[in-house]
Write an enzyme that holds these catalytic residues in place. Structure first.
Site, short mmCIF file in Angstrom:
data_model
loop_
_atom_site.label_atom_id
_atom_site.label_comp_id
_atom_site.label_asym_id
_atom_site.label_seq_id
_atom_site.Cartn_x
_atom_site.Cartn_y
_atom_site.Cartn_z
N HIS A 1 7.95 -13.65 1.80
CA HIS A 1 8.37 -12.23 1.73
C HIS A 1 9.59 -11.96 2.63
O HIS A 1 9.54 -11.12 3.54
CB HIS A 1 7.20 -11.31 2.10
CG HIS A 1 7.35 -9.91 1.53
ND1 HIS A 1 6.30 -9.21 0.98
CD2 HIS A 1 8.43 -9.11 1.41
CE1 HIS A 1 6.73 -8.01 0.57
NE2 HIS A 1 8.03 -7.94 0.82
N ARG B 1 6.94 -7.36 -6.31
CA ARG B 1 5.66 -7.25 -5.62
C ARG B 1 4.71 -8.28 -6.21
O ARG B 1 4.70 -8.52 -7.42
CB ARG B 1 5.06 -5.86 -5.82
CG ARG B 1 5.63 -4.80 -4.90
CD ARG B 1 5.21 -5.02 -3.45
NE ARG B 1 5.68 -3.97 -2.55
CZ ARG B 1 6.77 -4.05 -1.80
NH1 ARG B 1 7.52 -5.13 -1.83
NH2 ARG B 1 7.11 -3.08 -0.98
C1 GLV Z 1 9.82 -4.90 1.22
O1 GLV Z 1 9.08 -5.49 0.51
C2 GLV Z 1 10.25 -3.55 0.99
O2 GLV Z 1 9.71 -2.87 0.12
O3 GLV Z 1 11.18 -3.13 1.68
#
Ligand code: GLV
Length: 314
Positions: free
Chosen positions: A277, A229
């Protein structure tokens, strides 16, 4: 009067709901599939399948029995101050672990084989073999976070011949992997790992964990891969560490603010690879397998797998 079916409600800013609707209607015919924002008879919503719902939305369904998160991380959901006190179930892997292992393998090989340097040479048409390649036996890969995803990453990297170290907040024993835990373990882990891979969940204990002190404990020839994160990392501390050659480079998939703002210097930093991401994308059909079997379990009075422990935060 038409027959009333219990409702499975759906909310996701990014998923194509048709895929989800089709499978739910096929495999759970006793339920009706509806989009949570448009449900009129809120009292019929029994289960919610969500990614990043607006704060307060879930609390408007008084008969909601469980929430299924369409991802592995539940940090955003747990920040909703009005989150109802009902079971929350996350995805354990859902095809993400394999993709994340590949992402890490790409990064590790890129660093170890110095591909970044060849990319620069190619731009200036420079033919320059780099003869110093570090043996993989000396190129330890440290995985932080040894849950369902971390284990797959550790195992796949280890299969290539790289020594793998693991770090977690509580002690864990895993075949073939040297594990460390806690604050003391972290100091030794960081001193040894040539690539540090962050796969931790976001909790009060892991927020801002990757700060100046952390980076100073890494070796000058080491690299950071963040696929956990963005809030784990203090981006300014990383920029300073790169500037002062405290570490050698980074590959980042998650950021303090997403999408990464245009003015963020990480975008064009020569020692940083930025991806949006995508290291592990939820595979809807695999996620649906998990969610559908968990709903069936709940319907027959059982306890679903991957139930979130709110105290732990994952
Ligand atoms: C993506 O970041 C997830 O937590 O699946």
């Amino acid at each position: 009067m038409p027959e009333v079916h219990p409702v499975i409600g759906f909310y996701s800013p990014s998923e194509d709901e048709v895929i989800w609707k089709t499978r739910i209607e096929r495999d759970l015919p006793a339920f009706q599939f509806e989009l949570l924002e448009y449900v009129e008879e809120k009292q019929f919503v029994k289960y919610a399948l969500v990614w990043s719902p607006p704060n307060g939305l879930l609390n408007t369904f008084e008969n909601l029995k469980a929430v299924f998160v369409l991802g592995a991380g539940v940090d955003a959901l747990l920040r909703d101050p009005n989150l109802p006190s009902i079971p929350i179930v996350r995805l354990e892997d859902a095809g993400m672990a394999q993709q994340m292992a590949h992402y890490v393998i790409y990064g590790v090989l890129r660093f170890q084989r110095r591909f970044e340097e060849y990319e620069d040479f190619q731009i200036i048409k420079q033919w320059k073999p780099l003869v110093h390649i570090e043996p993989i036996e000396q190129f330890s890969v440290g995985v932080m976070g040894l849950g369902a995803i971390g284990l797959v990453v550790a195992e796949q990297v280890s299969r290539l011949g790289f020594p793998v170290l693991g770090w977690s907040t509580s002690p864990k024993e895993i075949d073939g992997i040297r594990t460390f835990y806690g604050e003391d373990g972290l100091v030794r882990f960081l001193a040894e790992a040539r690539v540090v891979v962050d796969l931790l969940p976001l909790t009060a204990a892991t927020e801002k964990l990757i700060n100046r002190k952390f980076l100073n404990r890494m070796s000058a020839d080491s690299f950071l891969i963040n696929i956990g994160r963005g809030a784990h990392l203090l981006e300014d501390d990383l920029l300073e560490a790169l500037e002062q050659r405290v570490i050698a480079g980074a590959m980042l998939d998650v950021f303090e603010q997403e999408p990464l703002p245009l003015e963020n210097p990480l975008w064009n930093h020569p020692k940083v690879i930025v991806t949006p991401h995508v290291s592990g994308i939820t595979m809807p059909q695999v996620a649906l397998d998990q969610i559908i079997s968990n709903i069936k379990l709940l319907e027959s009075g059982g306890t679903p797998k991957a139930l979130v422990d709110r105290k732990k935060g994952y």
